[in-house]
Scaffold this motif. Structure first.
Motif, mmCIF file in Angstrom:
data_model
loop_
_atom_site.group_PDB
_atom_site.id
_atom_site.type_symbol
_atom_site.label_atom_id
_atom_site.label_comp_id
_atom_site.label_asym_id
_atom_site.label_seq_id
_atom_site.Cartn_x
_atom_site.Cartn_y
_atom_site.Cartn_z
ATOM 1 N N ALA A 95 74.893 33.725 47.362
ATOM 2 C CA ALA A 95 75.019 32.425 46.648
ATOM 3 C C ALA A 95 73.965 31.431 47.136
ATOM 4 O O ALA A 95 73.360 30.681 46.345
ATOM 5 C CB ALA A 95 76.430 31.860 46.868
ATOM 6 N N GLY A 96 73.743 31.416 48.460
ATOM 7 C CA GLY A 96 72.724 30.507 48.999
ATOM 8 C C GLY A 96 71.345 30.876 48.492
ATOM 9 O O GLY A 96 70.531 29.995 48.159
ATOM 10 N N LEU A 97 71.054 32.158 48.399
ATOM 11 C CA LEU A 97 69.772 32.622 47.887
ATOM 12 C C LEU A 97 69.601 32.231 46.410
ATOM 13 O O LEU A 97 68.504 31.832 45.962
ATOM 14 C CB LEU A 97 69.635 34.149 48.065
ATOM 15 N N ALA A 98 70.743 32.405 45.696
ATOM 16 C CA ALA A 98 70.665 32.056 44.253
ATOM 17 C C ALA A 98 70.349 30.558 44.088
ATOM 18 O O ALA A 98 69.486 30.169 43.276
ATOM 19 C CB ALA A 98 71.985 32.431 43.572
ATOM 20 N N SER A 99 71.079 29.744 44.869
ATOM 21 C CA SER A 99 70.831 28.294 44.782
ATOM 22 C C SER A 99 69.416 27.977 45.238
ATOM 23 O O SER A 99 68.702 27.157 44.626
ATOM 24 C CB SER A 99 71.848 27.534 45.659
ATOM 25 N N TYR A 100 68.973 28.647 46.285
ATOM 26 C CA TYR A 100 67.639 28.402 46.820
ATOM 27 C C TYR A 100 66.581 28.793 45.804
ATOM 28 O O TYR A 100 65.575 28.089 45.605
ATOM 29 C CB TYR A 100 67.469 29.184 48.131
ATOM 30 N N ARG A 101 66.813 29.920 45.117
ATOM 31 C CA ARG A 101 65.843 30.379 44.123
ATOM 32 C C ARG A 101 65.774 29.386 42.928
ATOM 33 O O ARG A 101 64.680 29.127 42.377
ATOM 34 C CB ARG A 101 66.214 31.773 43.612
ATOM 35 N N GLU A 102 66.927 28.912 42.534
ATOM 36 C CA GLU A 102 66.932 27.964 41.407
ATOM 37 C C GLU A 102 66.134 26.697 41.778
ATOM 38 O O GLU A 102 65.350 26.163 40.969
ATOM 39 C CB GLU A 102 68.385 27.592 41.047
ATOM 40 N N LEU A 103 66.337 26.246 43.004
ATOM 41 C CA LEU A 103 65.608 25.055 43.433
ATOM 42 C C LEU A 103 64.131 25.352 43.561
ATOM 43 O O LEU A 103 63.270 24.502 43.235
ATOM 44 C CB LEU A 103 66.167 24.567 44.780
ATOM 45 N N VAL A 104 63.793 26.579 44.031
ATOM 46 C CA VAL A 104 62.368 26.956 44.125
ATOM 47 C C VAL A 104 61.746 26.973 42.740
ATOM 48 O O VAL A 104 60.617 26.493 42.524
ATOM 49 C CB VAL A 104 62.224 28.322 44.828
ATOM 50 N N LYS A 105 62.500 27.581 41.769
ATOM 51 C CA LYS A 105 61.987 27.621 40.392
ATOM 52 C C LYS A 105 61.793 26.183 39.856
ATOM 53 O O LYS A 105 60.797 25.887 39.176
ATOM 54 C CB LYS A 105 62.950 28.389 39.489
ATOM 55 N N ALA A 106 62.811 25.340 40.143
ATOM 56 C CA ALA A 106 62.696 23.938 39.673
ATOM 57 C C ALA A 106 61.508 23.254 40.328
ATOM 58 O O ALA A 106 60.762 22.486 39.669
ATOM 59 C CB ALA A 106 63.996 23.171 39.976
ATOM 60 N N THR A 107 61.310 23.508 41.593
ATOM 61 C CA THR A 107 60.167 22.908 42.305
ATOM 62 C C THR A 107 58.870 23.406 41.718
ATOM 63 O O THR A 107 57.906 22.619 41.509
ATOM 64 C CB THR A 107 60.236 23.254 43.794
ATOM 65 N N ILE A 108 58.795 24.694 41.383
ATOM 66 C CA ILE A 108 57.562 25.273 40.798
ATOM 67 C C ILE A 108 57.306 24.665 39.420
ATOM 68 O O ILE A 108 56.149 24.354 39.064
ATOM 69 C CB ILE A 108 57.676 26.807 40.730
ATOM 70 N N ARG A 109 58.350 24.468 38.599
ATOM 71 C CA ARG A 109 58.172 23.876 37.264
ATOM 72 C C ARG A 109 57.611 22.443 37.410
ATOM 73 O O ARG A 109 56.734 22.004 36.623
ATOM 74 C CB ARG A 109 59.526 23.855 36.511
ATOM 75 N N LEU A 110 58.148 21.717 38.384
ATOM 76 C CA LEU A 110 57.664 20.338 38.575
ATOM 77 C C LEU A 110 56.216 20.351 39.007
ATOM 78 O O LEU A 110 55.405 19.513 38.572
ATOM 79 C CB LEU A 110 58.523 19.616 39.630
ATOM 80 N N ILE A 111 55.864 21.299 39.847
ATOM 81 C CA ILE A 111 54.466 21.383 40.292
ATOM 82 C C ILE A 111 53.578 21.775 39.129
ATOM 83 O O ILE A 111 52.469 21.212 38.966
ATOM 84 C CB ILE A 111 54.331 22.400 41.438
ATOM 85 N N GLU A 112 54.029 22.654 38.266
ATOM 86 C CA GLU A 112 53.227 23.102 37.135
ATOM 87 C C GLU A 112 53.038 21.938 36.130
ATOM 88 O O GLU A 112 52.009 21.858 35.437
ATOM 89 C CB GLU A 112 53.904 24.303 36.451
ATOM 90 N N THR A 113 54.010 21.048 36.016
ATOM 91 C CA THR A 113 53.904 19.926 35.082
ATOM 92 C C THR A 113 53.193 18.740 35.727
ATOM 93 O O THR A 113 53.055 17.674 35.122
ATOM 94 C CB THR A 113 55.313 19.504 34.607
ATOM 95 N N GLY A 114 52.879 18.927 37.001
ATOM 96 C CA GLY A 114 52.125 17.893 37.693
ATOM 97 C C GLY A 114 52.999 16.834 38.305
ATOM 98 O O GLY A 114 52.501 15.801 38.755
ATOM 99 N N GLU A 115 54.239 17.113 38.314
ATOM 100 C CA GLU A 115 55.136 16.103 38.893
ATOM 101 C C GLU A 115 55.317 16.446 40.370
ATOM 102 O O GLU A 115 56.358 16.915 40.818
ATOM 103 C CB GLU A 115 56.488 16.099 38.168
ATOM 104 N N ASN A 116 54.262 16.183 41.078
ATOM 105 C CA ASN A 116 54.252 16.593 42.489
ATOM 106 C C ASN A 116 55.204 15.765 43.339
ATOM 107 O O ASN A 116 55.796 16.266 44.310
ATOM 108 C CB ASN A 116 52.846 16.490 43.059
ATOM 109 N N LYS A 117 55.355 14.534 42.998
ATOM 110 C CA LYS A 117 56.256 13.695 43.796
ATOM 111 C C LYS A 117 57.703 14.171 43.667
ATOM 112 O O LYS A 117 58.440 14.241 44.648
ATOM 113 C CB LYS A 117 56.143 12.222 43.349
ATOM 114 N N LYS A 118 58.038 14.432 42.402
ATOM 115 C CA LYS A 118 59.426 14.931 42.209
ATOM 116 C C LYS A 118 59.592 16.275 42.915
ATOM 117 O O LYS A 118 60.646 16.564 43.491
ATOM 118 C CB LYS A 118 59.719 15.072 40.717
#
Length: 708
Positions: free
Chosen positions: A122-145
């Motif tokens: 469960a922790g890995l799943a949550s961690y992966r979702e946050l990693v994916k969300a972090t990667i999407r923000l980086i791809e959209t240029g929302e580096n601060k978020k």
């Protein structure tokens, strides 16, 4: 179902079986121990491997998650090209996490481990979702978020994941401890099981060893006990032959040995205690039986008589008819004695024709009644091979307890009484103290006689033999006299029969022969042509060396053999068998003259006389005494003289006491005479003096002329 009996097996199969069973049990125990040890070793290895695997898996999860987390900040300042390589590394880390989780889920897990794994997943799943969300923000240029998300929720989720991984590690360690405890419990259980198996196998081994040992030791102990009983003389005891073949054979062999020893003991007992011919007890066994009988008689307040019986004329039967006839006489006597006495008596045999009996009686007077019964039953005839045998016995008796308390002494005293019966020709004699004194006197006399022969205390006396027609002396009879240093002059009747019974007569005869030949040698030197006659006993005639000894003496003194004459009693010839005849022929061959003394008192026949190489008959004085007063006796005397002449023999009459008897002897044609009317026995010097005088005159009456 038939029960298996271990004792029926032989010893070596028992030992092989017992050792095989013990070996199989030992191998089984060793096999089980090795199997369990191997199994526990494998389990322990697997557990340790699983523990290491879990530890490595957890470390990989931690490293992969941390590696992915470290890659995220790189994305913030990376170019698109650089982000592609970082994405690839993050994907590799995620794939590695999936693989590790799959491997972790496939191993043996406990509930706590499953719960911890679910927490990690469960922790890995949550961690992966946050990693994916972090990667999407980086791809959209929302580096601060993205940076905010990475430093906030993503960091917190990573902390939770780390905590979940730590919980998983703790759960794995707890599971490992539990498994180690289980292994430890299994080892303890196996130890107990092996111990129990060892105890069981040891018990089985002990039981088997006890059974095998007992199956060997018990029969051996039984055999040993039986051997000890046999050794004590219980030869009738038999050892149980059951058990192993070897022990059975040993017991059977011991039984066979016991039977053989019993038979040999019985044979030895019979040989040493029972007479072979009559099967009567011998002396020692008779004494044992008599002691038992006397003990019963003492309790019954009765007395006993010990009887010693000797069969008369047994030697004559043996010599004339043979030993088979003598044995028949002995067996007949034994059988009649068995029939004569009841349970209050015991019968035995000493030797030869001598029997013994101990008989219970009410009083001393009963001894005479017993003796009369014995004489009445035994003084009869027996028939052997159609040949009648006269059976009679001489009896000696001793009383218990009057004459002795000891059985051996009683028996000896009964024997002494029997010898007295023989000597005096009585039917029965009861022991008395006088008999003992006489026996001791005879023993003393025996020693003195031997000393008298050695020291020349014996004396030779000569009684002339003359012709009744011209009163010329033709010879003399040599007679022995004994001058005892204490008892004085002893009559021949006092020691000659005694010497014959003890065998000393041969020494007396040798002494007489030596002095007679010396006398003949003296006479030859003086020109006196007269013979000297010497009496010889039955024992002398049974000596095959007698002719050689006589011949040696004749040659030693250079005496003509025809001058020596040996006188033999008629009864002695009849009792001596064939040996006297052979000895007589031997004497005749060397030229010695032979005469039959006391003729008419024996039982010889004319046919028997014709076989003997004799030269003279000496008529017994019983035919001469008072013959002048009885015409019928004169006719008998003439018949004897004519018989002697018909055989070509010189006839001499003994015991001439007066002139009337001498005239009768002269009338019947007797060749020679001797007796007190002619001259008494005298010494050599006195005889020389007598020969110088007138032969018709009475003999001198000097002391040395006296007949003792």
């Amino acid at each position: 179902m038939k029960r298996f009996d271990l004792s029926k097996l032989r010893i070596w199969p028992r030992l092989v079986l017992s050792f095989t069973v013990l070996l199989l049990f030992s191998l089984l125990l060793a096999g089980l121990s090795l199997y369990r040890l191997n199994e526990l070793s494998n389990n322990f290895t697997e557990e340790m491997g699983q523990l290491n695997l879990d530890r490595e898996t957890i470390d990989e999860i931690r490293d992969s998650s941390e590696d992915a987390a470290r890659k995220l900040p790189v994305l913030l300042g990376a170019s698109p090209e650089e982000r592609e390589s970082v994405y690839a590394e993050i994907n590799d880390a995620n794939h590695n996490l999936d693989r590790v989780l799959t491997r972790l889920s496939g191993g043996p897990t406990t509930a706590e481990q499953l719960h911890a794994i679910e927490g990690v997943r469960a922790g890995l799943a949550s961690y992966r979702e946050l990693v994916k969300a972090t990667i999407r923000l980086i791809e959209t240029g929302e580096n601060k978020k993205a940076l905010h998300l990475l430093g906030g929720k993503t960091e917190a989720t990573l902390v939770d994941l780390t905590r979940a991984i730590r919980d998983l590690s703790a759960a794995s360690q707890i599971a490992a401890i539990e498994r180690a405890k289980v292994v430890r419990d299994e080892i303890q259980q196996d130890r107990v099981s092996v111990g129990i198996l060892c105890v069981v196998i040891f018990s089985i081994g002990c039981t088997l060893a006890w059974l095998v040992t007992r199956s060997i030791v018990v029969p051996l102990a039984r055999t040993e006990q039986g051997a000890r009983r046999i050794a004590t003389g219980d030869y009738a005891f038999r050892i149980d032959a059951g058990g192993a073949a070897e022990l059975g054979r040993l017991a059977s062999a011991m039984n066979v040995m016991a039977q053989a020893v019993a038979e040999r003991e019985d044979s030895l007992f019979k040989m040493s205690n029972l007479d072979v011919l009559t099967e009567l007890p011998l002396r020692n066994q008779f004494i044992v039986q008599s002691h038992a009988l006397l003990a019963r008689l003492v309790k019954a307040k009765r007395v006993a008589v010990v009887i010693c019986m000797d069969v008369d004329r047994l030697k004559n039967v043996n010599n004339i008819l043979g030993f088979e006839a003598g044995d028949a006489l002995i067996c007949g006597t034994a059988q009649r004695l068995r029939e004569l006495f009841n349970s209050d008596a015991c019968v035995g045999r000493l030797a030869g024709g001598t029997f013994i009996a101990t008989v219970g009686i009410d009083n001393a007077a009963g001894a005479e009644l017993v003796a009369e019964r014995v004489q009445r039953e035994l003084n009869t005839k027996l028939v052997w091979e159609h040949q009648p045998l006269d059976l009679s016995v001489s009896i000696g008796m001793a009383l218990f307890p009057a004459h002795a308390m000891d059985m051996d002494l009683l028996l000896r005293r009964a024997e002494h009484a029997m010898f007295e019966s023989k000597r005096q020709r009585l039917h029965a004699t009861l022991y008395s103290a006088k008999l003992e004194e006489s026996r001791l006197d005879h023993l003393s006399l025996l020693s003195d006689l031997q000393e008298a022969i050695a020291n020349n205390h014996l004396k030779q006396f000569l009684q002339p033999k003359i012709s009744p027609f011209d009163r010329t002396m033709h010879g003399a009879e040599a007679l022995v006299r004994w001058h005892h240093p204490v008892r004085g002059w002893l009559s021949p009747a006092e020691f000659i029969p005694f010497a014959e019974n003890t065998g000393r007569i041969r020494q007396v005869t040798q002494w007489m022969l030596e002095h007679a030949v010396q006398t003949l040698a003296d006479w030859q030197q003086k020109g006196l042509n007269c013979s000297v006659a010497v009496n010889v006993s039955t024992l002398d005639l049974q000596d095959p060396m007698l002719p050689a000894r006589v011949n040696h003496l004749l040659k030693k003194f250079n005496v003509a053999p025809s001058m020596l004459q040996l006188e033999l009693t008629e009864s002695g010839l009849m009792a001596g068998g064939d040996d006297p005849i052979r000895v007589m022929h031997g004497l005749n061959e060397i030229g010695v003259k032979l005469a039959i003394d006391d003729f008419g008192t024996g039982q010889s026949s004319l046919a028997y006389l014709q076989l003997l190489p004799v030269h003279e008959l000496k008529i017994d004085r019983s035919f001469v005494d008072g013959v002048n007063r009885d015409a019928r006796r004169q006719d008998l005397l003439k018949s004897i003289v004519d018989l002697g002449h018909s055989l070509g023999l010189t006839v001499t009459a003994e015991g001439v006491e007066n002139e009337a008897e001498l005239e009768v002897l002269k009338a019947v044609g007797c060749d020679l005479v001797q007796g007190y009317h002619i001259a008494k026995p005298m010494s050599s010097d006195a005889l020389a003096h007598w020969m110088e005088g007138v032969a018709k005159s009475p003999a001198p009456q000097a002391d040395d002329y006296a007949c003792l």
